[in-house]
Design an enzyme around this catalytic site. Sequence first.
Site, PDB file in Angstrom:
ATOM      1  N   SER A 132       0.852  -1.196   0.000  1.00  0.00           N
ATOM      2  CA  SER A 132       0.000   0.000   0.000  1.00  0.00           C
ATOM      3  C   SER A 132       0.882   1.239   0.000  1.00  0.00           C
ATOM      4  CB  SER A 132      -0.881   0.029   1.251  1.00  0.00           C
ATOM      5  OG  SER A 132      -1.501   1.308   1.393  1.00  0.00           O
ATOM      6  N   TYR A 146      -1.815  -0.920  10.150  1.00  0.00           N
ATOM      7  CA  TYR A 146      -1.923  -1.211   8.719  1.00  0.00           C
ATOM      8  C   TYR A 146      -0.680  -0.713   7.979  1.00  0.00           C
ATOM      9  CZ  TYR A 146      -3.874  -1.192   3.963  1.00  0.00           C
ATOM     10  OH  TYR A 146      -4.090  -1.392   2.612  1.00  0.00           O
TER      11      TYR A 146
HETATM   12  P1  NDP Z   1     -11.258  -6.197  -0.391  1.00  0.00           P
HETATM   13  O1  NDP Z   1     -11.574  -6.202   1.059  1.00  0.00           O
HETATM   14  O2  NDP Z   1     -12.187  -5.521  -1.326  1.00  0.00           O
HETATM   15  O3  NDP Z   1     -10.989  -7.710  -0.889  1.00  0.00           O
HETATM   16  C1  NDP Z   1     -10.090  -8.492  -0.127  1.00  0.00           C
HETATM   17  C2  NDP Z   1      -9.847  -9.825  -0.791  1.00  0.00           C
HETATM   18  O4  NDP Z   1      -8.919 -10.548   0.035  1.00  0.00           O
HETATM   19  C3  NDP Z   1     -11.095 -10.662  -0.878  1.00  0.00           C
HETATM   20  O5  NDP Z   1     -10.999 -11.521  -1.985  1.00  0.00           O
HETATM   21  C4  NDP Z   1     -11.039 -11.450   0.438  1.00  0.00           C
HETATM   22  O6  NDP Z   1     -11.709 -12.704   0.436  1.00  0.00           O
HETATM   23  C5  NDP Z   1      -9.562 -11.698   0.566  1.00  0.00           C
HETATM   24  N1  NDP Z   1      -9.211 -11.875   1.956  1.00  0.00           N
HETATM   25  C6  NDP Z   1      -9.332 -10.972   2.969  1.00  0.00           C
HETATM   26  N2  NDP Z   1      -8.975 -11.536   4.134  1.00  0.00           N
HETATM   27  C7  NDP Z   1      -8.657 -12.820   3.842  1.00  0.00           C
HETATM   28  C8  NDP Z   1      -8.244 -13.915   4.618  1.00  0.00           C
HETATM   29  N3  NDP Z   1      -8.094 -13.821   5.950  1.00  0.00           N
HETATM   30  N4  NDP Z   1      -7.988 -15.092   3.999  1.00  0.00           N
HETATM   31  C9  NDP Z   1      -8.155 -15.210   2.663  1.00  0.00           C
HETATM   32  N5  NDP Z   1      -8.562 -14.203   1.859  1.00  0.00           N
HETATM   33  C10 NDP Z   1      -8.812 -13.032   2.459  1.00  0.00           C
HETATM   34  O7  NDP Z   1      -9.809  -5.535  -0.475  1.00  0.00           O
HETATM   35  P2  NDP Z   1      -9.076  -4.765  -1.688  1.00  0.00           P
HETATM   36  O8  NDP Z   1      -9.302  -5.463  -2.950  1.00  0.00           O
HETATM   37  O9  NDP Z   1      -9.380  -3.342  -1.576  1.00  0.00           O
HETATM   38  O10 NDP Z   1      -7.552  -4.924  -1.205  1.00  0.00           O
HETATM   39  C11 NDP Z   1      -6.709  -5.947  -1.689  1.00  0.00           C
HETATM   40  C12 NDP Z   1      -5.300  -5.668  -1.213  1.00  0.00           C
HETATM   41  O11 NDP Z   1      -4.903  -4.379  -1.674  1.00  0.00           O
HETATM   42  C13 NDP Z   1      -5.149  -5.658   0.308  1.00  0.00           C
HETATM   43  O12 NDP Z   1      -3.915  -6.232   0.657  1.00  0.00           O
HETATM   44  C14 NDP Z   1      -5.164  -4.186   0.643  1.00  0.00           C
HETATM   45  O13 NDP Z   1      -4.483  -3.908   1.837  1.00  0.00           O
HETATM   46  C15 NDP Z   1      -4.464  -3.611  -0.568  1.00  0.00           C
HETATM   47  N6  NDP Z   1      -4.755  -2.201  -0.821  1.00  0.00           N
HETATM   48  C16 NDP Z   1      -6.027  -1.769  -1.103  1.00  0.00           C
HETATM   49  C17 NDP Z   1      -6.267  -0.434  -1.336  1.00  0.00           C
HETATM   50  C18 NDP Z   1      -7.618   0.097  -1.661  1.00  0.00           C
HETATM   51  O14 NDP Z   1      -7.777   1.333  -1.670  1.00  0.00           O
HETATM   52  N7  NDP Z   1      -8.610  -0.729  -1.962  1.00  0.00           N
HETATM   53  C19 NDP Z   1      -5.181   0.549  -1.270  1.00  0.00           C
HETATM   54  C20 NDP Z   1      -3.894  -0.008  -0.981  1.00  0.00           C
HETATM   55  C21 NDP Z   1      -3.699  -1.335  -0.769  1.00  0.00           C
HETATM   56  P3  NDP Z   1     -13.275 -12.842   0.835  1.00  0.00           P
HETATM   57  O15 NDP Z   1     -14.004 -12.324  -0.354  1.00  0.00           O
HETATM   58  O16 NDP Z   1     -13.519 -14.277   1.041  1.00  0.00           O
HETATM   59  O17 NDP Z   1     -13.473 -12.013   2.039  1.00  0.00           O
END
Ligand code: NDP
Length: 237
Positions: A132, A146
């Site tokens: 991030s 975070y």
């Molecule tokens: P979302 O919350 O929209 O999606 C998260 C995804 O990760 C889902 O597919 C979820 O699965 C999966 N996931 C979450 N926790 C677990 C777990 N414990 N075990 C397995 N799978 C898990 O997040 P984003 O798409 O926004 O974020 C994705 C990545 O990008 C993260 O690492 C986040 O920190 C990073 N990021 C996001 C930003 C943003 O603005 N969106 C900015 C900077 C970084 P399930 O559907 O089953 O819950």
Amino acid sequence: MTTTTVKKALVLGGSRGIGAAIVRRLAKEGMHVTFTYAASREPARALAEEVGGEAIQVDSGDCAAVSSMIDRLDALDVLVVNAGILGAGDPLVMDPNEIDRLFRININTPYHAAVAAARIMSEGGRIIFIGSTNADRTPMAGLAAYGASKAALKGMAKGLARDFGDRGITVNVVQPGPTDTDMNPGDGELKDLMHSFMAIKRHAKGSEVAAMVAWLIGIEAAMVTGAALTIDGGFSA
Ligand code: NDP
């Protein structure tokens, strides 16, 4: 890759958001994509069917379970560790157990998954952590854990790049800024505040982040390793 053909990719956390965009993009690049999810069974099933891949339910909070799942794969060319949780709030009142779970998902599992993947990875493989921009700039309160977890990925990528470099395996971090997902909706109440920190004042699309991942797995990026590539519309500029 040492060849232009990549066969097998694993995306941790691929059912929604940025992870789902990465799954779609890797499949479009011709790869067989396996991805994990925690709770979203139906979206995961539908996406697996859409891309002709495989969805596996494994909680990234359980490092050993993720490592065992990777051990059971016979080969791997690409690992993308996307699963991550946010956990924002006042550190004085946040539940320490929740902070520890955040560190397990955002730090411990990326490390152990990368090591497990490297054991079965082909020469010239690719390991990519989704970090991030908050690793570099955290202009709001409540994001210490975070931000720390995402900063850890940078040190991890640098170290593992040296550990696996003799096999041509690259290890990098892609650092998105605000990206329109369930975690950070483009029309959410904090959007104007977030956009005020940016040079390009909009949320990114998941597909834009996925495009950077696609470049990193290509032959042209074979010499890019131990790097953090930021895609944040100037949030950290
Ligand atoms: P979302 O919350 O929209 O999606 C998260 C995804 O990760 C889902 O597919 C979820 O699965 C999966 N996931 C979450 N926790 C677990 C777990 N414990 N075990 C397995 N799978 C898990 O997040 P984003 O798409 O926004 O974020 C994705 C990545 O990008 C993260 O690492 C986040 O920190 C990073 N990021 C996001 C930003 C943003 O603005 N969106 C900015 C900077 C970084 P399930 O559907 O089953 O819950």
